[in-house]
Design an enzyme around this catalytic site. Structure first.
Site, PDB file in Angstrom:
ATOM      1  N   ASP A  30      43.491  40.199  28.449  1.00 56.97           N
ATOM      2  CA  ASP A  30      42.664  39.134  29.031  1.00 56.97           C
ATOM      3  C   ASP A  30      43.379  37.795  28.825  1.00 56.97           C
ATOM      4  O   ASP A  30      43.930  37.522  27.747  1.00 56.97           O
ATOM      5  CB  ASP A  30      41.285  39.110  28.351  1.00 56.97           C
ATOM      6  CG  ASP A  30      40.270  38.319  29.163  1.00 56.97           C
ATOM      7  OD1 ASP A  30      39.337  38.937  29.681  1.00 56.97           O
ATOM      8  OD2 ASP A  30      40.425  37.075  29.258  1.00 56.97           O
ATOM      9  N   ILE A  31      43.363  36.959  29.849  1.00 59.99           N
ATOM     10  CA  ILE A  31      44.071  35.674  29.793  1.00 59.99           C
ATOM     11  C   ILE A  31      43.392  34.707  28.822  1.00 59.99           C
ATOM     12  O   ILE A  31      44.019  33.758  28.339  1.00 59.99           O
ATOM     13  CB  ILE A  31      44.163  35.074  31.221  1.00 59.99           C
ATOM     14  CG1 ILE A  31      45.331  34.117  31.340  1.00 59.99           C
ATOM     15  CG2 ILE A  31      42.865  34.409  31.633  1.00 59.99           C
ATOM     16  CD1 ILE A  31      45.682  33.749  32.763  1.00 59.99           C
ATOM     17  N   ASN A  87      30.496  43.843  31.589  1.00 56.74           N
ATOM     18  CA  ASN A  87      29.586  42.796  32.051  1.00 56.74           C
ATOM     19  C   ASN A  87      29.214  43.121  33.496  1.00 56.74           C
ATOM     20  O   ASN A  87      30.096  43.430  34.310  1.00 56.74           O
ATOM     21  CB  ASN A  87      30.258  41.424  31.971  1.00 56.74           C
ATOM     22  CG  ASN A  87      30.547  41.028  30.539  1.00 56.74           C
ATOM     23  OD1 ASN A  87      29.904  41.521  29.605  1.00 56.74           O
ATOM     24  ND2 ASN A  87      31.523  40.156  30.342  1.00 56.74           N
ATOM     25  N   VAL A  96      34.380  38.497  37.711  1.00 56.04           N
ATOM     26  CA  VAL A  96      35.305  39.144  38.642  1.00 56.04           C
ATOM     27  C   VAL A  96      34.642  40.433  39.121  1.00 56.04           C
ATOM     28  O   VAL A  96      34.334  41.314  38.302  1.00 56.04           O
ATOM     29  CB  VAL A  96      36.669  39.451  37.979  1.00 56.04           C
ATOM     30  CG1 VAL A  96      37.602  40.143  38.977  1.00 56.04           C
ATOM     31  CG2 VAL A  96      37.325  38.172  37.441  1.00 56.04           C
ATOM     32  N   HIS A 100      35.431  46.262  35.431  1.00 56.56           N
ATOM     33  CA  HIS A 100      36.421  46.258  34.350  1.00 56.56           C
ATOM     34  C   HIS A 100      35.719  46.448  33.007  1.00 56.56           C
ATOM     35  O   HIS A 100      34.636  45.909  32.780  1.00 56.56           O
ATOM     36  CB  HIS A 100      37.228  44.964  34.325  1.00 56.56           C
ATOM     37  CG  HIS A 100      36.388  43.729  34.394  1.00 56.56           C
ATOM     38  ND1 HIS A 100      35.835  43.266  35.576  1.00 56.56           N
ATOM     39  CD2 HIS A 100      35.986  42.852  33.437  1.00 56.56           C
ATOM     40  CE1 HIS A 100      35.139  42.179  35.342  1.00 56.56           C
ATOM     41  NE2 HIS A 100      35.194  41.903  34.034  1.00 56.56           N
TER      42      HIS A 100
HETATM   43  P1  5GP Z   1      34.026  39.116  33.361  1.00 46.15           P
HETATM   44  O1  5GP Z   1      33.611  37.715  33.027  1.00 46.15           O
HETATM   45  O2  5GP Z   1      33.967  39.375  34.858  1.00 46.15           O
HETATM   46  O3  5GP Z   1      33.324  40.180  32.574  1.00 46.15           O
HETATM   47  O4  5GP Z   1      35.532  39.260  32.914  1.00 46.15           O
HETATM   48  C1  5GP Z   1      36.589  38.723  33.658  1.00 46.15           C
HETATM   49  C2  5GP Z   1      37.686  38.460  32.676  1.00 46.15           C
HETATM   50  O5  5GP Z   1      38.870  38.224  33.391  1.00 46.15           O
HETATM   51  C3  5GP Z   1      37.446  37.244  31.773  1.00 46.15           C
HETATM   52  O6  5GP Z   1      37.372  37.657  30.417  1.00 46.15           O
HETATM   53  C4  5GP Z   1      38.639  36.345  32.065  1.00 46.15           C
HETATM   54  O7  5GP Z   1      39.133  35.696  30.905  1.00 46.15           O
HETATM   55  C5  5GP Z   1      39.648  37.310  32.670  1.00 46.15           C
HETATM   56  N1  5GP Z   1      40.582  36.684  33.597  1.00 46.15           N
HETATM   57  C6  5GP Z   1      40.284  35.743  34.525  1.00 46.15           C
HETATM   58  N2  5GP Z   1      41.403  35.419  35.219  1.00 46.15           N
HETATM   59  C7  5GP Z   1      42.409  36.175  34.689  1.00 46.15           C
HETATM   60  C8  5GP Z   1      43.804  36.278  35.002  1.00 46.15           C
HETATM   61  O8  5GP Z   1      44.352  35.645  35.907  1.00 46.15           O
HETATM   62  N3  5GP Z   1      44.534  37.161  34.255  1.00 46.15           N
HETATM   63  C9  5GP Z   1      43.957  37.899  33.244  1.00 46.15           C
HETATM   64  N4  5GP Z   1      44.771  38.713  32.561  1.00 46.15           N
HETATM   65  N5  5GP Z   1      42.648  37.818  32.942  1.00 46.15           N
HETATM   66  C10 5GP Z   1      41.879  36.970  33.661  1.00 46.15           C
END
Ligand code: 5GP
Length: 116
Positions: A30-31, A87, A96, A100
């Site tokens: 995760d970034i 999530n 996103v 995931h």
């Molecule tokens: P969500 O909030 O949908 O459960 O998780 C999406 C995750 O994607 C977040 O934890 C966010 O930090 C990660 N994320 C967003 N943009 C990027 C990216 O460009 N690269 C990576 N590796 N992770 C990302």
């Protein structure tokens, strides 16, 4: 552009720190890590969330969970313990819309997050 960020990572159009790959899944850091180990595991086929994935292709969901377990072993957190979360939807904190699993560990994580 209809592709999500994660499809662009699968296609190597957006760089990511990939830690494991199988025929059906991809795992990358995760970034914005919220734990010492924070890896995302995605199926290479897009479903919006875990409910859609479970309904449409339970075997692929099993692949995602199996890759999460492999990543935990690989990252050295399997024995101490870790958390796998999906999530789901806006209130669930999903940003996103390509399903995931978050694999979190490397330190005691405490209780699940409370509502904000
Ligand atoms: P969500 O909030 O949908 O459960 O998780 C999406 C995750 O994607 C977040 O934890 C966010 O930090 C990660 N994320 C967003 N943009 C990027 C990216 O460009 N690269 C990576 N590796 N992770 C990302």
């Amino acid at each position: 552009m209809s592709e999500t960020l994660f499809e662009q990572i699968i296609d190597r159009e957006v760089p990511a720190d990939i830690v494991h790959e199988t025929e059906t899944t991809l795992a990358f850091r995760d970034i914005n890590p919220r734990a010492p180990v924070h890896v995302l595991v995605i199926p290479k086929t897009r479903y919006r969330n875990v409910a859609e994935l479970a309904a449409a292709d339970p075997r692929l969901l099993a692949d995602v969970l199996s890759t999460a377990a492999t990543v935990a072993e690989q990252e050295g957190i399997a024995e101490a313990g870790y958390r796998v979360t999906f999530n789901t939807g806006d209130d669930g904190g999903q940003t996103v819309y390509h399903v995931h699993a978050h694999v979190l560990g490397g330190a005691p994580l405490g209780p699940e997050a409370a509502p904000r």
